[in-house]
Write an enzyme that holds these catalytic residues in place. Structure first.
Site, mmCIF file in Angstrom:
data_model
loop_
_atom_site.group_PDB
_atom_site.id
_atom_site.type_symbol
_atom_site.label_atom_id
_atom_site.label_comp_id
_atom_site.label_asym_id
_atom_site.label_seq_id
_atom_site.Cartn_x
_atom_site.Cartn_y
_atom_site.Cartn_z
ATOM 1 N N GLU A 181 27.576 34.868 35.035
ATOM 2 C CA GLU A 181 28.244 35.472 34.525
ATOM 3 C C GLU A 181 29.485 34.295 33.595
ATOM 4 O O GLU A 181 29.496 33.181 34.522
ATOM 5 C CB GLU A 181 28.594 36.615 35.200
ATOM 6 C CG GLU A 181 29.637 37.399 34.440
ATOM 7 C CD GLU A 181 30.169 38.960 35.695
ATOM 8 O OE1 GLU A 181 29.055 39.518 36.000
ATOM 9 O OE2 GLU A 181 31.110 39.362 35.024
ATOM 10 N N ARG A 182 29.321 34.780 32.607
ATOM 11 C CA ARG A 182 30.061 33.590 31.948
ATOM 12 C C ARG A 182 30.227 32.355 32.284
ATOM 13 O O ARG A 182 30.799 31.118 32.056
ATOM 14 C CB ARG A 182 31.536 33.801 32.433
ATOM 15 C CG ARG A 182 31.864 35.117 32.633
ATOM 16 C CD ARG A 182 31.891 36.071 30.970
ATOM 17 N NE ARG A 182 32.487 37.647 31.110
ATOM 18 C CZ ARG A 182 32.152 38.441 30.649
ATOM 19 N NH1 ARG A 182 31.893 37.766 29.379
ATOM 20 N NH2 ARG A 182 32.030 39.915 30.608
ATOM 21 N N LYS A 301 35.913 40.690 45.581
ATOM 22 C CA LYS A 301 36.421 41.446 44.922
ATOM 23 C C LYS A 301 36.060 43.073 44.566
ATOM 24 O O LYS A 301 34.685 43.194 45.201
ATOM 25 C CB LYS A 301 35.840 40.728 42.930
ATOM 26 C CG LYS A 301 35.841 41.727 42.111
ATOM 27 C CD LYS A 301 35.232 41.366 40.896
ATOM 28 C CE LYS A 301 36.212 42.069 39.509
ATOM 29 N NZ LYS A 301 34.937 41.170 38.163
ATOM 30 N N GLU A 305 37.021 46.524 38.356
ATOM 31 C CA GLU A 305 36.002 46.394 37.606
ATOM 32 C C GLU A 305 34.616 47.496 37.963
ATOM 33 O O GLU A 305 33.423 47.563 38.009
ATOM 34 C CB GLU A 305 35.798 45.259 36.497
ATOM 35 C CG GLU A 305 36.982 44.157 36.038
ATOM 36 C CD GLU A 305 36.286 43.068 35.697
ATOM 37 O OE1 GLU A 305 36.886 42.815 33.990
ATOM 38 O OE2 GLU A 305 36.248 42.565 36.103
ATOM 39 N N ARG A 338 40.916 38.922 46.543
ATOM 40 C CA ARG A 338 41.529 38.320 44.912
ATOM 41 C C ARG A 338 42.125 40.008 44.669
ATOM 42 O O ARG A 338 41.890 41.416 44.709
ATOM 43 C CB ARG A 338 39.908 38.286 43.865
ATOM 44 C CG ARG A 338 39.132 37.689 44.093
ATOM 45 C CD ARG A 338 37.897 37.504 43.022
ATOM 46 N NE ARG A 338 38.442 36.969 42.271
ATOM 47 C CZ ARG A 338 37.882 37.499 40.806
ATOM 48 N NH1 ARG A 338 37.110 38.966 40.849
ATOM 49 N NH2 ARG A 338 38.141 37.177 39.790
ATOM 50 N N ARG A 350 48.402 46.146 31.632
ATOM 51 C CA ARG A 350 47.695 45.507 32.131
ATOM 52 C C ARG A 350 48.505 44.686 32.849
ATOM 53 O O ARG A 350 47.308 44.423 34.066
ATOM 54 C CB ARG A 350 46.929 45.140 31.067
ATOM 55 C CG ARG A 350 45.840 44.546 31.618
ATOM 56 C CD ARG A 350 44.652 44.515 32.264
ATOM 57 N NE ARG A 350 43.941 43.990 32.902
ATOM 58 C CZ ARG A 350 44.116 43.810 34.235
ATOM 59 N NH1 ARG A 350 44.798 44.105 34.917
ATOM 60 N NH2 ARG A 350 43.279 42.424 34.656
ATOM 61 N N LYS A 374 44.774 35.025 39.912
ATOM 62 C CA LYS A 374 44.416 33.808 38.450
ATOM 63 C C LYS A 374 45.555 33.649 38.091
ATOM 64 O O LYS A 374 46.899 34.324 38.250
ATOM 65 C CB LYS A 374 43.885 35.265 37.858
ATOM 66 C CG LYS A 374 42.239 35.247 37.978
ATOM 67 C CD LYS A 374 41.578 36.126 36.511
ATOM 68 C CE LYS A 374 40.120 36.857 36.976
ATOM 69 N NZ LYS A 374 39.661 37.224 36.083
ATOM 70 N N ASP A 379 43.980 37.666 32.036
ATOM 71 C CA ASP A 379 43.037 37.007 32.325
ATOM 72 C C ASP A 379 41.588 36.086 31.694
ATOM 73 O O ASP A 379 41.534 36.324 30.934
ATOM 74 C CB ASP A 379 42.068 38.426 32.481
ATOM 75 C CG ASP A 379 40.500 38.541 32.170
ATOM 76 O OD1 ASP A 379 40.464 37.226 33.128
ATOM 77 O OD2 ASP A 379 39.340 38.703 32.632
ATOM 78 N N GLU A 401 43.471 30.535 41.261
ATOM 79 C CA GLU A 401 42.074 30.722 41.307
ATOM 80 C C GLU A 401 42.249 30.582 39.544
ATOM 81 O O GLU A 401 43.064 31.115 38.481
ATOM 82 C CB GLU A 401 41.368 32.388 40.717
ATOM 83 C CG GLU A 401 40.142 32.550 40.349
ATOM 84 C CD GLU A 401 39.550 33.625 40.754
ATOM 85 O OE1 GLU A 401 39.508 34.605 41.525
ATOM 86 O OE2 GLU A 401 39.490 34.430 39.302
ATOM 87 N N GLU A 407 34.879 30.858 29.090
ATOM 88 C CA GLU A 407 35.276 32.034 29.105
ATOM 89 C C GLU A 407 35.507 32.717 27.325
ATOM 90 O O GLU A 407 35.015 33.281 26.319
ATOM 91 C CB GLU A 407 35.289 32.876 29.496
ATOM 92 C CG GLU A 407 34.884 34.916 28.908
ATOM 93 C CD GLU A 407 35.094 35.540 30.891
ATOM 94 O OE1 GLU A 407 35.483 35.743 31.815
ATOM 95 O OE2 GLU A 407 35.093 36.938 30.139
ATOM 96 N N TRP A 557 41.284 47.779 27.148
ATOM 97 C CA TRP A 557 40.003 46.934 27.169
ATOM 98 C C TRP A 557 40.566 46.136 25.722
ATOM 99 O O TRP A 557 39.461 45.456 25.460
ATOM 100 C CB TRP A 557 38.786 47.733 27.310
ATOM 101 C CG TRP A 557 38.642 47.564 29.038
ATOM 102 C CD1 TRP A 557 39.176 46.883 30.171
ATOM 103 C CD2 TRP A 557 37.336 48.558 29.542
ATOM 104 N NE1 TRP A 557 38.912 47.748 30.614
ATOM 105 C CE2 TRP A 557 37.696 48.605 30.797
ATOM 106 C CE3 TRP A 557 36.261 49.391 29.112
ATOM 107 C CZ2 TRP A 557 36.881 49.465 31.971
ATOM 108 C CZ3 TRP A 557 35.716 50.501 30.018
ATOM 109 C CH2 TRP A 557 36.162 49.844 31.210
HETATM 110 C C1 BDP Z 1 36.672 38.745 33.508
HETATM 111 C C2 BDP Z 1 35.436 38.147 33.341
HETATM 112 C C3 BDP Z 1 33.834 38.570 34.629
HETATM 113 C C4 BDP Z 1 34.346 39.110 35.474
HETATM 114 C C5 BDP Z 1 35.972 39.106 35.252
HETATM 115 C C6 BDP Z 1 36.772 39.046 36.785
HETATM 116 O O1 BDP Z 1 35.372 38.450 31.701
HETATM 117 O O2 BDP Z 1 32.934 38.683 33.536
HETATM 118 O O3 BDP Z 1 33.722 39.480 36.084
HETATM 119 O O4 BDP Z 1 37.137 38.406 35.032
HETATM 120 O O5 BDP Z 1 37.303 38.064 37.516
HETATM 121 O O6 BDP Z 1 37.468 37.973 32.832
HETATM 122 O O7 BDP Z 1 35.799 39.069 38.295
#
Ligand code: BDP
Length: 715
Positions: A181-182, A301, A305, A338, A350, A374, A379, A401, A407, A557
């Site tokens: 992923e990414r 996590k 999401e 996280r 957000r 983060k 993000d 993080e 990405e 989003w």
């Molecule tokens: C977002 C990404 C996604 C990750 C998410 C995360 O697009 O793929 O799962 O962060 O940090 O930026 O959990």
């Protein structure tokens, strides 16, 4: 037949063949030399003859205790590195008195409480690397090798070092089927299907690279985890990795699915307050530690999401984290929980969400939990202010993080050295305590005495031969490790080291490359999201611009949610008159961020919605300045391309050409970002792109029509 016979004999054919051969030769030559696999551990012959002779004098005979696994990997590294650097064999001796380089444990060294530090001293021509633990000796050895790779004198070494952060981690967002992923550098390097029996050379080289920059923890599986990773079959695979990494001082951690008790063993619930669930995790921890006695812990996590978490049972984050922490505690394991969450309802803008969920829980997390935040409140955007969580939870260990994989910064074809970005965040003063309460001091525990200190990077590593897709992506892996070791190091100094070890020793070339790296991230900010804009990327794959997207399931989003462009202006009002995100920062920052006149230009539209004709510090209108930023970003990439092309003979062809090809893509894509964004914002500003600027090649409709169903790394 006759015709073709004459054709073959004709001069035309000969010319075609010879052109073809030249072409083929030219292409093959392009791929000669270093291909990037060896990263910054190239160990090339020291070309300064005098220096080499000095090194050889110091290092010809080595004493090293090889009784530990780490001792053996030190020996292997020296056997690889020293003959290559010195051009001559070195001798290992069992007699300390005969050695010119002594690498030995010194139980009373006390260079650091974590026992990972080392000392290197030159005394009467003898070099001595000492540490309390074998891993300290390994770090000391890599330090010595770095000094040689960067051509420094060993004559008067007096070095004592220890890491500023305890857990220096890479988080791989890799799935069990090897999709990353990414990830933009091929597949996952972890071949779960062939583990535990098939142990690729790459695992060892990966461990070497990490150890060389002090990384001591890896999470090989995605935060969007898979419950299977905790099944007995997969734990044996994890064990194989842990066994490989152990001598390199690297612990394995696992991302876990909070619903694992239900998914793996059919429990009716995963409620953290349910005694059967607690017991399940305790038993699982016992099973893991049986296989991996130094297992690092869990990365989680939760309730973000779509991932399961304690919130599914009406419980707060601390209750979920502490349940896991208690299961790991007897074995010394940790929980990295996280803070990247989306609130259930969109009551909060957000950027407010992580803070609003976590700050009320300050002081409630067990001592072996760190809340992993983060760097910014949204993000991993090209530029964000530092997350207001830093400094706001003084009774909690907070982990940093960073995202190493690009990405939101052009995948693996855009050259972006992230050292400057990491430093910008680490050096930011939160002003939550006296002056000097920087983010770095929050995460290294010096402000709050946090018991657990962590810096993690979301890895950019894959099966590409050069590991990171872009040769310069390697520098981001490198700088992450170096800053986790010592956040006081400068981004420029680290870039210099990396260039010397990876690309060239030519002083002029190196100076040019470092200069180009130092500007590279700002270039991207300029052609993607200048003046504090953010989240303008296209949906799902996040490849390319999509500022017009306004139809997604949740309001937050959509890019339109973040830029708020309309006929009156652009930007998101986060002041006390708007979403009041400013209130999450210390009063010092509130006073600045509440006032557009005081807010730095590079965060202006993050905090303010301003008219198109707003007068900027420069005296220009906001529209003109926005346009100029977009154009200057794209122009800077063209300049960077030219600077790189001028280095042709200074860099090995393969590395040179990989970067050359990526830069050609970046030039095109920088213009794509610029033109698509400006054309779109122009529909609101109704203002022209001033004369003298290259006009966009295509219409807005054209950019809006582009789709990329197979863009890599999708979630
Ligand atoms: C977002 C990404 C996604 C990750 C998410 C995360 O697009 O793929 O799962 O962060 O940090 O930026 O959990």
């Amino acid at each position: 037949m006759k015709q073709s016979f004459s054709f073959f004999r004709s001069g035309v054919f000969a010319v075609i063949i010879s052109l073809f051969m030249q072409q083929a030769q030219a292409n093959l030559a392009d791929f000669q030399g270093e291909d990037g696999y060896r990263l910054w551990l190239k160990y090339e012959l020291v070309d300064n003859v005098q220096l080499r002779a000095n090194y050889t004098k110091h290092l010809s005979t080595v004493y090293l205790d090889t009784s530990s696994g780490t001792g053996k990997v030190i020996q292997q590294e020296l056997q690889l590195a020293l003959p290559a650097l010195l051009g001559t064999e070195v001798r290992f001796t069992a007699k300390r008195s005969q050695a010119s380089l002594v690498i030995a444990l010194t139980p009373t060294l006390k260079v650091d409480p974590l026992n990972e530090g080392f000392a290197i001293k030159t005394q009467q021509g003898l070099i001595r690397i000492s540490a309390e633990n074998p891993v300290g000796l390994l770090y000391g050895t890599f330090h010595l090798l770095r000094l040689m790779q960067t051509e420094q004198s060993l004559a008067k070494l007096d070095v004592e070092q220890s890491p500023k952060i305890q857990l220096r981690m890479l988080n791989h967002w890799d799935d069990l089927d090897r999709h990353t992923e990414r990830g933009f550098a091929g597949e996952s390097i972890f071949d779960w299907h062939k583990l535990p029996d098939y142990k690729e050379q790459r695992y060892y080289d990966y461990a070497r690279a990490n150890a060389s920059i002090g990384i001591n923890g890896v999470v090989p599986i995605n935060v969007n985890s898979n419950a299977l990773i905790l099944s007995p079959a997969y734990l044996h695979k994890v064990q194989a990795l842990a066994d490989i990494f152990r001598p390199y001082g690297i612990k394995v951690y696992l991302s876990i699915k909070f619903s694992s008790p239900q998914q793996l063993d059919g429990l009716p619930t995963s409620d953290p307050l349910d005694p059967d669930v607690q017991l399940w995790w305790q038993n699982k921890a016992a099973e893991i530690y049986q296989l991996i006695p130094d297992f690092g812990g869990f990365l989680v996590k939760a309730n973000s999401e779509g991932q399961p978490g304690p919130g599914d049972y009406g419980r707060t984050h601390d209750l979920g984290a502490n349940m896991l922490a208690k299961a790991l505690k007897p074995y010394g394991g940790n929980v990295l929980w996280r803070a990247f969450v989306y609130a259930h309802d969109s009551e909060y803008e957000r950027s407010l969400q992580a803070y609003s969920e976590f700050v009320p829980l300050d002081g409630k997390f067990d001592s072996n939990v760190s809340v992993q935040v983060k760097n910014g409140p949204i993000d991993f955007q090209p530029r964000e202010p530092f997350s207001p969580l830093f400094g706001a939870m003084p009774k909690t260990s907070l982990a940093m993080e960073f995202q190493v994989t690009q990405e939101y910064l052009g995948f693996s074809t855009h050259l972006a050295y992230l050292g400057t970005m990491y430093k910008e965040v680490l050096d930011a003063d939160t002003h939550t305590q006296d002056k000097g309460s920087t983010v770095a001091k929050v995460i290294d525990g010096s402000l709050s005495k946090a018991p657990l200190t962590v810096m993690a990077g979301v890895a950019n590593i894959g099966t590409d031969r050069n590991w990171t897709g872009h040769i310069f992506g390697q520098a981001n892996w490198y700088v992450l490790g170096r800053l986790a070791w010592d956040h006081n190091l400068g981004a420029e100094q680290i870039a210099q080291e990396w260039v010397a070890m990876t690309l060239t020793h030519d002083a002029k070339a190196s100076e040019k490359i470092v200069a180009l790296m130092m500007r590279s991230r700002e270039n991207i900010v300029n052609y993607m999201t200048p003046l504090g804009l953010h989240h303008l990327m296209d949906t799902g794959h996040h490849y390319g611009p999509g500022p017009w997207v306004d139809n997604l399931g949740r309001a937050d989003w959509n890019p339109t949610y973040y830029h708020r462009a309309d006929e009156n202006g652009i930007g998101l009002d986060r002041t006390s008159k708007g979403t009041n995100a400013v209130s999450q920062y210390a009063p010092y920052w509130q006073a600045i961020f509440n006032d557009p006149q005081k807010t730095p230009d590079n965060l202006l539209l993050w905090f303010h919605h301003l008219p198109w004709d707003y007068k900027m510090r420069s005296g220009k209108t906001l529209w003109l300045e926005l346009v100029e930023h977009y154009y200057s970003g794209a122009a800077a990439v063209e300049a960077m391309q030219n600077q790189w092309l001028a280095l042709k003979n200074k860099i090995e062809p393969n590395q040179f050409n990989q970067v050359r090809m990526a830069l050609a893509i970046q030039v095109k894509e920088a213009k794509w970002w610029r033109d698509a964004c400006i054309l779109y914002f122009q529909t609101y500003s109704k203002l022209p792109i001033p004369k003298g600027f290259e006009q966009p090649k295509h219409s807005l409709e054209y950019y809006q029509s582009l789709t990329f169903p197979y863009a890599p790394g999708q979630g």
